[in-house]
Write a protein that holds these residues in place. Structure first.
Motif, PDB file in Angstrom:
ATOM      1  N   TYR A  83       0.832  -1.197   0.000  1.00  0.00           N
ATOM      2  CA  TYR A  83       0.000   0.000   0.000  1.00  0.00           C
ATOM      3  C   TYR A  83       0.872   1.255   0.000  1.00  0.00           C
ATOM      4  CZ  TYR A  83      -4.372  -2.559   0.714  1.00  0.00           C
ATOM      5  OH  TYR A  83      -5.472  -3.365   0.543  1.00  0.00           O
ATOM      6  N   GLN A  84       0.272   2.394  -0.343  1.00  0.00           N
ATOM      7  CA  GLN A  84       1.055   3.624  -0.521  1.00  0.00           C
ATOM      8  C   GLN A  84       0.731   4.735   0.469  1.00  0.00           C
ATOM      9  OE1 GLN A  84       1.310   5.045  -4.572  1.00  0.00           O
ATOM     10  NE2 GLN A  84       1.033   2.986  -5.409  1.00  0.00           N
ATOM     11  N   TYR A  85      -0.492   4.762   1.014  1.00  0.00           N
ATOM     12  CA  TYR A  85      -0.888   5.869   1.884  1.00  0.00           C
ATOM     13  C   TYR A  85      -1.652   5.351   3.099  1.00  0.00           C
ATOM     14  CZ  TYR A  85       0.450   9.217  -1.694  1.00  0.00           C
ATOM     15  OH  TYR A  85       1.177   9.962  -2.589  1.00  0.00           O
ATOM     16  N   VAL A  86      -1.672   6.190   4.139  1.00  0.00           N
ATOM     17  CA  VAL A  86      -2.454   5.873   5.322  1.00  0.00           C
ATOM     18  C   VAL A  86      -3.206   7.133   5.760  1.00  0.00           C
ATOM     19  CG1 VAL A  86      -0.524   6.347   6.911  1.00  0.00           C
ATOM     20  CG2 VAL A  86      -2.415   4.862   7.643  1.00  0.00           C
ATOM     21  N   ALA A  87      -4.490   6.976   6.056  1.00  0.00           N
ATOM     22  CA  ALA A  87      -5.314   8.086   6.536  1.00  0.00           C
ATOM     23  C   ALA A  87      -5.366   8.052   8.052  1.00  0.00           C
ATOM     24  CB  ALA A  87      -6.721   7.976   5.960  1.00  0.00           C
ATOM     25  N   MET A  88      -5.273   9.228   8.662  1.00  0.00           N
ATOM     26  CA  MET A  88      -5.313   9.352  10.112  1.00  0.00           C
ATOM     27  C   MET A  88      -6.452  10.287  10.504  1.00  0.00           C
ATOM     28  SD  MET A  88      -2.711   7.600  11.257  1.00  0.00           S
ATOM     29  CE  MET A  88      -1.173   6.880  10.667  1.00  0.00           C
ATOM     30  N   GLY A  89      -7.284   9.836  11.435  1.00  0.00           N
ATOM     31  CA  GLY A  89      -8.358  10.660  11.947  1.00  0.00           C
ATOM     32  C   GLY A  89      -8.493  10.481  13.443  1.00  0.00           C
ATOM     33  N   TRP A  90      -9.043  11.481  14.093  1.00  0.00           N
ATOM     34  CA  TRP A  90      -9.225  11.491  15.552  1.00  0.00           C
ATOM     35  C   TRP A  90     -10.679  11.786  15.824  1.00  0.00           C
ATOM     36  CZ3 TRP A  90     -10.989  15.305  18.877  1.00  0.00           C
ATOM     37  CH2 TRP A  90     -10.608  15.249  20.228  1.00  0.00           C
ATOM     38  N   GLY A  91     -11.285  11.102  16.803  1.00  0.00           N
ATOM     39  CA  GLY A  91     -12.682  11.379  17.045  1.00  0.00           C
ATOM     40  C   GLY A  91     -13.218  10.752  18.305  1.00  0.00           C
ATOM     41  N   ASN A  92     -14.497  10.991  18.554  1.00  0.00           N
ATOM     42  CA  ASN A  92     -15.177  10.495  19.739  1.00  0.00           C
ATOM     43  C   ASN A  92     -15.312   8.977  19.694  1.00  0.00           C
ATOM     44  OD1 ASN A  92     -18.140   9.744  20.846  1.00  0.00           O
ATOM     45  ND2 ASN A  92     -17.199  11.304  22.143  1.00  0.00           N
ATOM     46  N   ALA A  93     -14.907   8.318  20.774  1.00  0.00           N
ATOM     47  CA  ALA A  93     -14.919   6.855  20.787  1.00  0.00           C
ATOM     48  C   ALA A  93     -16.329   6.302  20.623  1.00  0.00           C
ATOM     49  CB  ALA A  93     -14.288   6.353  22.087  1.00  0.00           C
ATOM     50  N   GLY A  94     -17.300   6.870  21.333  1.00  0.00           N
ATOM     51  CA  GLY A  94     -18.663   6.373  21.232  1.00  0.00           C
ATOM     52  C   GLY A  94     -19.252   6.547  19.850  1.00  0.00           C
ATOM     53  N   PHE A  95     -18.956   7.677  19.223  1.00  0.00           N
ATOM     54  CA  PHE A  95     -19.463   7.936  17.878  1.00  0.00           C
ATOM     55  C   PHE A  95     -18.864   6.951  16.882  1.00  0.00           C
ATOM     56  CE2 PHE A  95     -20.481  10.192  14.043  1.00  0.00           C
ATOM     57  CZ  PHE A  95     -21.615  10.923  14.353  1.00  0.00           C
ATOM     58  N   TYR A  96     -17.545   6.722  16.996  1.00  0.00           N
ATOM     59  CA  TYR A  96     -16.886   5.759  16.106  1.00  0.00           C
ATOM     60  C   TYR A  96     -17.524   4.374  16.255  1.00  0.00           C
ATOM     61  CZ  TYR A  96     -12.761   8.389  14.405  1.00  0.00           C
ATOM     62  OH  TYR A  96     -11.910   9.252  13.762  1.00  0.00           O
ATOM     63  N   MET A  97     -17.680   3.920  17.503  1.00  0.00           N
ATOM     64  CA  MET A  97     -18.182   2.571  17.737  1.00  0.00           C
ATOM     65  C   MET A  97     -19.640   2.423  17.295  1.00  0.00           C
ATOM     66  SD  MET A  97     -15.640   0.813  18.957  1.00  0.00           S
ATOM     67  CE  MET A  97     -14.744   1.735  17.696  1.00  0.00           C
ATOM     68  N   ALA A  98     -20.424   3.494  17.457  1.00  0.00           N
ATOM     69  CA  ALA A  98     -21.831   3.437  17.064  1.00  0.00           C
ATOM     70  C   ALA A  98     -22.018   3.467  15.553  1.00  0.00           C
ATOM     71  CB  ALA A  98     -22.597   4.595  17.705  1.00  0.00           C
ATOM     72  N   SER A  99     -20.940   3.734  14.815  1.00  0.00           N
ATOM     73  CA  SER A  99     -21.034   3.846  13.359  1.00  0.00           C
ATOM     74  C   SER A  99     -20.755   2.525  12.645  1.00  0.00           C
ATOM     75  CB  SER A  99     -20.045   4.902  12.860  1.00  0.00           C
ATOM     76  OG  SER A  99     -20.324   6.156  13.430  1.00  0.00           O
TER      77      SER A  99
END
Length: 226
Positions: A83-99
């Motif tokens: 692979y060539q790239y990696v995306a990095m994001g930061w966010g609310n744990a509950g929102f991530y898990m509920a998605s």
């Protein structure tokens, strides 16, 4: 009753002032003098309409960066070696898990995200560079700017008492993305998009004065790439 009405008016006025400040913050650029470096390092800012990520080269020879080594996970190193790239994001744990499963988080999850809560780093491996478009902006940055952005992203990961990164047991939304524990608290004034925007600001890249929304980030970074 008069006291209640007065408190309500003050609350509405405060809400209006806050909304106006956030709107103006979107329109006010910082690092206005930023210009892409023609021979610089490729960096992308991508959005899904609600959330933004910073996309970096998986390996960057000028700075000696190799994310597959830095992330300390042999399984990922084997799986994503081409692979060539990696995306990095930061966010609310509950929102991530509920998605998970493409679900839209419920009202309770959204309301809880308005007050300080735990966070996660979300990483997503890309086989190739994102294609620039309405929700993806390509930039070329200097080595110094890239190092500042790199330091900001890496400093956002939490480590345990032995100094190791802390991946969570659940996989990501696909076989190519994962979650790790992050530093900091998510709340109404420190959102995922604010995290992206702050990283751009610290690296000297054009950004918004305040960016609560994904569109705020994309608008200013696109102006910087023109």
């Amino acid at each position: 009753m008069n006291r209640l009405k007065k408190s309500l008016r003050i609350g509405l006025l405060a809400g209006f002032v806050l909304a106006l400040a956030l709107l103006l913050g979107t329109c006010v650029p910082v690092n206005r003098a930023f210009r892409p470096a023609p021979a610089g390092i490729p960096v992308f800012v991508v959005s899904n309409g609600f959330h933004t990520d910073i996309v970096l080269p998986l390996r960057e020879p000028r700075t000696g960066t190799d994310w597959l080594t830095w992330l300390e996970n042999p399984a990922w190193a084997r799986q994503f070696s081409a692979y060539q790239y990696v995306a990095m994001g930061w966010g609310n744990a509950g929102f991530y898990m509920a998605s998970y499963g493409g679900h839209l988080p419920g009202a309770g999850t959204v309301l809880r995200a308005l007050v300080p809560g735990p966070t996660l780093m979300h990483i997503d491996f890309y086989p190739a560079a994102p294609r620039p478009g309405p929700r993806a902006v390509a930039l070329r940055v200097s080595e110094a700017q890239y190092r500042q952005l790199l330091n900001y992203v890496q400093a956002s990961f939490e480590r345990d008492s032995t100094g190791r990164l802390m991946p969570i047991p659940q996989a990501g939304y696909t076989p190519e993305d994962f979650f790790l524990q992050a530093k900091g608290k998510y709340h109404a004034f420190r959102t995922c998009n604010d995290w992206t925007n702050q990283g751009l600001k610290q690296a000297g890249i054009r950004a918004a004065w305040k960016a609560p929304l994904a569109g705020s980030v994309i608008y200013q970074v696109r102006k910087g790439g023109e």
